[in-house]
Write an enzyme that holds these catalytic residues in place. Structure first.
Site, PDB file in Angstrom:
ATOM      1  N   SER A  15      -8.057   3.627   8.766  1.00  0.00           N
ATOM      2  CA  SER A  15      -8.683   3.594   7.447  1.00  0.00           C
ATOM      3  C   SER A  15      -7.876   2.712   6.488  1.00  0.00           C
ATOM      4  CB  SER A  15      -8.777   5.040   6.920  1.00  0.00           C
ATOM      5  OG  SER A  15      -9.053   5.083   5.557  1.00  0.00           O
ATOM      6  N   HIS A  47       0.845  -1.187   0.000  1.00  0.00           N
ATOM      7  CA  HIS A  47       0.000   0.000   0.000  1.00  0.00           C
ATOM      8  C   HIS A  47       0.877   1.231   0.000  1.00  0.00           C
ATOM      9  CE1 HIS A  47      -3.533   2.462   0.788  1.00  0.00           C
ATOM     10  NE2 HIS A  47      -2.714   3.205   1.507  1.00  0.00           N
ATOM     11  N   ASP A 102     -15.356   2.150   6.763  1.00  0.00           N
ATOM     12  CA  ASP A 102     -14.366   3.144   6.335  1.00  0.00           C
ATOM     13  C   ASP A 102     -14.962   4.089   5.303  1.00  0.00           C
ATOM     14  OD1 ASP A 102     -11.699   4.343   6.100  1.00  0.00           O
ATOM     15  OD2 ASP A 102     -11.816   3.556   4.063  1.00  0.00           O
ATOM     16  N   ARG A 119     -15.231  12.423   7.307  1.00  0.00           N
ATOM     17  CA  ARG A 119     -13.943  13.072   7.620  1.00  0.00           C
ATOM     18  C   ARG A 119     -13.614  14.102   6.560  1.00  0.00           C
ATOM     19  NH1 ARG A 119     -10.048   8.431   7.403  1.00  0.00           N
ATOM     20  NH2 ARG A 119      -8.477  10.003   7.746  1.00  0.00           N
ATOM     21  N   LYS A 158      -8.732  -1.739   5.505  1.00  0.00           N
ATOM     22  CA  LYS A 158      -8.960  -2.263   4.152  1.00  0.00           C
ATOM     23  C   LYS A 158      -7.948  -3.360   3.821  1.00  0.00           C
ATOM     24  CE  LYS A 158      -9.095   2.049   2.873  1.00  0.00           C
ATOM     25  NZ  LYS A 158      -9.316   3.409   2.394  1.00  0.00           N
TER      26      LYS A 158
HETATM   27  N1  URA Z   1      -5.868   6.647   2.415  1.00  0.00           N
HETATM   28  C1  URA Z   1      -6.912   6.007   2.999  1.00  0.00           C
HETATM   29  O1  URA Z   1      -7.355   4.960   2.540  1.00  0.00           O
HETATM   30  N2  URA Z   1      -7.461   6.547   4.103  1.00  0.00           N
HETATM   31  C2  URA Z   1      -7.014   7.682   4.675  1.00  0.00           C
HETATM   32  O2  URA Z   1      -7.537   8.096   5.683  1.00  0.00           O
HETATM   33  C3  URA Z   1      -5.935   8.346   4.052  1.00  0.00           C
HETATM   34  C4  URA Z   1      -5.376   7.789   2.921  1.00  0.00           C
END
Ligand code: URA
Length: 445
Positions: free
Chosen positions: A185, A84, A163, A170, A189
């Site tokens: 967040s 990621h 999320d 947010r 995932k």
């Molecule tokens: N990427 C994400 O998936 N979530 C965040 O809060 C910031 C970057």
């Protein structure tokens, strides 16, 4: 005792910790749409201001990961490794790293996202290839992973749905840049997508979410801690984003640069980045005993052409036009190209990388409003790096645009993002450090 939202908000507002039961209750309520947005927003702001400790952050992440489908890919891949990136300008790393790792015999099934603000998204880049689709059923995802060891899909709404809801709130309540909320967040995932091991590429600098090394390091450490507590293997790299990665910024231009890199010809900074990320993935999957051995495997995957073949196979399996991979000049091309030159003699001292990302967005390479169509052909190629010495009039970038007016605006934006110096300037490092499984690696320049 009965759990209530007002009590949860007040506890966090007053700097107390929330229990696992309270966090689970809140995440379940958000997922099922039972908590009004005003109360969720109030709690998000309280978390933003008061923070969360490690236990609370882990509980929040696990609750979010468990709010929807949780993939188990072990019937098709014995060990699942994922990566990621926290997002950046010119970051086309997934396009190269995924096939490199798959060509080393480690299956990589990845779910990617779209661009956010000034940073690009993998799905947008890949959609430069005519016909390529990210929309795969779970069954097709698994079949492709089993058959070719490489699949790149879009994030489904059923994965960590809490999320999606929290992120949308947010975004409009000034609470995006909260460290525990970003960490939860991202990691929710990754955990829900079924990875046994994860390499996190946490960017630091003017084109990143985290502008300083210290903030990036803290985010990286938090995400590593979450992964470890959730029983996964995690390595975080803290990498520089004070200049675009590689040369190309813009979707088709970046795909072409990724293909060049898979063929052994890409920009050196980008290749060195891919080599580092890919070798960390190989190390986590225990296919190599040392960093050098992992790097050797990755280099061999590129030099033998196996990684390029993997990329071609993935494109073909997902409906893409393979002739564009074999001949990248067939990718979408903008009608106009225009050179930007150095306005004075000097050393390139710094770049406002986010402003460069926005220059590409304004050309049409990214979105300014939700759901907007993007132009895959436009962007720019900027082969200069911080520290380089240029004479006045030497090329800085080539803009690819739809119109002369847009090219002119991009030229102004690019030039005003660059600072020049009469004195020599040091080049930037690629990496600032590594954090592995809860213990510190090297850090600092
Ligand atoms: N990427 C994400 O998936 N979530 C965040 O809060 C910031 C970057």
């Amino acid at each position: 005792m009965k759990i209530g939202m007002v009590d949860i908000i007040e506890r966090k507002r007053d700097g107390q910790t929330l229990s696992k039961e309270q966090i689970d209750w809140f995440v379940r309520g958000v997922t099922q749409g039972e908590i009004p947005d005003y109360q969720t927003a109030a709690l998000l702001m309280a978390i933003y201001l008061q923070g969360m400790d490690r236990r609370e952050t882990v509980d929040l992440t696990l609750a979010m990961a468990g709010s929807g489908d949780e993939l188990d890919l072990h019937d098709v891949a014995p060990f699942v490794v994922d990566k990621h990136s926290s997002g950046g300008v010119g970051d086309k790393t997934t396009l190269v790293v995924q096939p490199l790792v798959a060509a080393c015999g480690v299956p990589v099934g990845k779910m990617s996202g779209r661009g956010l603000g000034s940073s690009g998204g993998t799905l947008d880049k890949m959609e430069s290839i005519a016909g390529w689709s990210h929309d795969l059923s779970l069954q097709r995802f698994k079949e492709q992973l089993a058959e070719i060891g490489l699949v790149l899909a879009g994030q489904t709404a059923d994965l960590a749905p809490a999320d999606g809801k929290l992120y949308a709130l947010r975004d409009v309540t000034g609470t995006v840049s909260s460290l525990p909320l970003i960490a939860a967040s991202i990691m929710s995932k990754k955990l829900a997508a079924g990875a046994d091991a994860i390499v996190l590429d946490v960017k630091s600098g003017s084109g990143a979410f985290m502008p300083t090394k210290e903030a990036a390091r803290e985010l990286a450490q938090t995400m590593v801690d979450i992964g470890v507590d959730a029983g996964r293997k995690v390595t975080a790299l803290i990498s520089d984003m004070n200049q675009p990665l590689g040369h190309a910024v813009g979707n088709a231009l970046e795909v072409a640069e990724a293909i060049e890199t898979l063929r052994g010809e890409g920009p050196p900074d980008f290749w060195s980045h891919c080599l580092q990320v890919a070798s960390q993935m190989i190390l986590l999957s225990k296919r190599a005993r040392s960093d050098e051995e992992a790097r050797e495997q990755v280099r061999a995957a590129r030099d033998s052409g196996r990684a390029f073949d993997k990329f071609r196979q993935m494109v073909a399996r997902q409906g893409g036009d393979v002739s564009q991979v074999e001949e990248p000049q067939r990718l979408p091309q903008a009608p106009l190209s225009q050179q930007v030159v150095a306005p004075e003699e000097g050393y390139l001292a710094s770049m406002n990388t986010s402003a460069l990302g926005w220059a590409a967005v304004h050309l049409g390479a990214g979105r300014q409003t939700k759901g907007e169509a993007i132009d895959h052909a436009v962007g720019f190629v900027m082969p200069v790096k911080v520290g380089v010495h240029l004479q006045q009039g030497e090329p800085v970038a080539t803009i690819h645009a739809r119109s002369g007016e847009e090219a002119l605006q991009a030229e102004q934006e690019i030039l005003s993002a660059l600072r020049w110096s009469r004195e020599p300037v040091e080049s930037l490092p690629h990496f600032y450090g590594t954090i592995q499984g809860g213990q510190d690696g090297s850090f600092g320049r």
